[in-house]
Write an enzyme that holds these catalytic residues in place. Structure first.
Site, PDB file in Angstrom:
ATOM      1  CG  HIS A  10      16.814 -14.893  11.604  1.00 56.94           C
ATOM      2  ND1 HIS A  10      17.790 -14.878  10.566  1.00 56.94           N
ATOM      3  CD2 HIS A  10      17.912 -14.787  12.698  1.00 56.94           C
ATOM      4  CE1 HIS A  10      19.024 -14.951  10.988  1.00 56.94           C
ATOM      5  NE2 HIS A  10      19.303 -15.010  12.105  1.00 56.94           N
ATOM      6  N   GLY A  47      -0.622  -0.038   6.621  1.00 58.32           N
ATOM      7  CA  GLY A  47      -2.017  -0.489   6.747  1.00 58.32           C
ATOM      8  C   GLY A  47      -2.396  -2.013   6.294  1.00 58.32           C
ATOM      9  CB  CYS A 101      -0.904  -0.037   1.163  1.00 60.38           C
ATOM     10  SG  CYS A 101      -0.110   0.213   2.805  1.00 60.38           S
ATOM     11  N   GLY A 102       0.396   2.419   0.244  1.00 61.21           N
ATOM     12  CA  GLY A 102       1.259   3.683   0.371  1.00 61.21           C
ATOM     13  C   GLY A 102       2.300   3.527   1.135  1.00 61.21           C
ATOM     14  CB  THR A 103       2.977   3.620   4.697  1.00 62.00           C
ATOM     15  OG1 THR A 103       1.960   3.007   5.266  1.00 62.00           O
ATOM     16  CG2 THR A 103       2.643   5.234   4.442  1.00 62.00           C
ATOM     17  NE  ARG A 152       1.772   7.062  -4.507  1.00 60.31           N
ATOM     18  CZ  ARG A 152       0.692   7.942  -4.291  1.00 60.31           C
ATOM     19  NH1 ARG A 152       0.615   8.840  -3.370  1.00 60.31           N
ATOM     20  NH2 ARG A 152      -0.272   8.005  -5.321  1.00 60.31           N
TER      21      ARG A 152
HETATM   22  C1  RB5 Z   1      -4.285   5.190   1.494  1.00 60.34           C
HETATM   23  O1  RB5 Z   1      -5.221   4.750   1.972  1.00 60.34           O
HETATM   24  C2  RB5 Z   1      -2.903   5.027   2.318  1.00 60.34           C
HETATM   25  O2  RB5 Z   1      -3.264   5.393   3.689  1.00 60.34           O
HETATM   26  C3  RB5 Z   1      -2.257   3.645   2.348  1.00 60.34           C
HETATM   27  O3  RB5 Z   1      -2.079   3.364   1.297  1.00 60.34           O
HETATM   28  C4  RB5 Z   1      -1.178   3.198   3.490  1.00 60.34           C
HETATM   29  O4  RB5 Z   1      -0.314   4.217   3.144  1.00 60.34           O
HETATM   30  C5  RB5 Z   1      -1.458   3.060   4.721  1.00 60.34           C
HETATM   31  O5  RB5 Z   1      -0.753   2.565   5.392  1.00 60.34           O
END
Ligand code: RB5
Length: 172
Positions: free
Chosen positions: A98, A70, A65-67, A109
């Site tokens: 491990h 989530g 996902c972006g980070t 991202r």
């Molecule tokens: C978009 O929903 C963003 O919050 C998601 O991609 C992510 O970065 C969350 O951890």
């Protein structure tokens, strides 16, 4: 080897690229979506991707996902999943050698495609090196049990999505 992959709408193009990347390397791929850029919710795809792993339909999972935060947190809620959120190749290697992680999670991202591809290669190619200690630690992790009533329930998020669509949550 069969790989289950999933993402949210923020990184769909990257996921599509990785599906091709994996297939070119000879892996079978289950693409759990999302398939376009329409606003969706990473818990759906973390859960779907992880389920394929715990049911044995896939050998390993990849979530982005972006980070990566989530979707990895979501995948980790599925009983039997050890999802590792990584930002570098060495951590991807450790996660497999491990922890015997069965899902690799990354932030599309945050990281460049070069690091992501190399982390995937490393994760998939590294063997788990079982020791008495790692075995016990993994047993402890896996014993932190959650209920699995939601497993393969396609409608598990229906109430949540309805509330979201009706403005029940902030849109940012
Ligand atoms: C978009 O929903 C963003 O919050 C998601 O991609 C992510 O970065 C969350 O951890």
């Amino acid at each position: 080897m069969k790989i289950s992959i999933g993402c949210d709408h923020i990184v769909t193009e990257m996921k599509d690229h990785l599906v091709g990347y994996l297939k070119d390397k000879g892996y079978e791929v289950i693409d759990n979506g999302t398939y376009d850029k329409e606003r969706t919710h990473y818990p759906i795809y973390g859960k779907k991707t992880a389920e394929k792993v715990v049911t044995g339909e896939a050998d390993l999972g990849i979530t982005i996902c972006g980070t990566g935060v989530g979707i990895s947190a979501s995948a980790n809620k599925v009983k039997g999943i050890r999802a590792a959120l990584v930002g570098d190749v060495e951590t991807a290697r450790y996660a497999k050698s491990h922890l015997n992680a069965n899902v690799l999670a990354m932030g599309g991202r945050i990281l460049g495609i070069g690091v992501i591809e190399e982390a995937i290669d490393t994760f998939l190619e590294t063997e788990y090196e079982e020791t008495e200690e790692s075995k016990k630690l993994i047993e402890q992790i896996d014993s932190i049990s959650m209920n699995d009533e939601s497993l393969n329930d396609e409608h598990y998020f229906d109430e949540f999505i309805e509330k979201w669509n009706n403005g029940g949550y902030p849109t940012t």
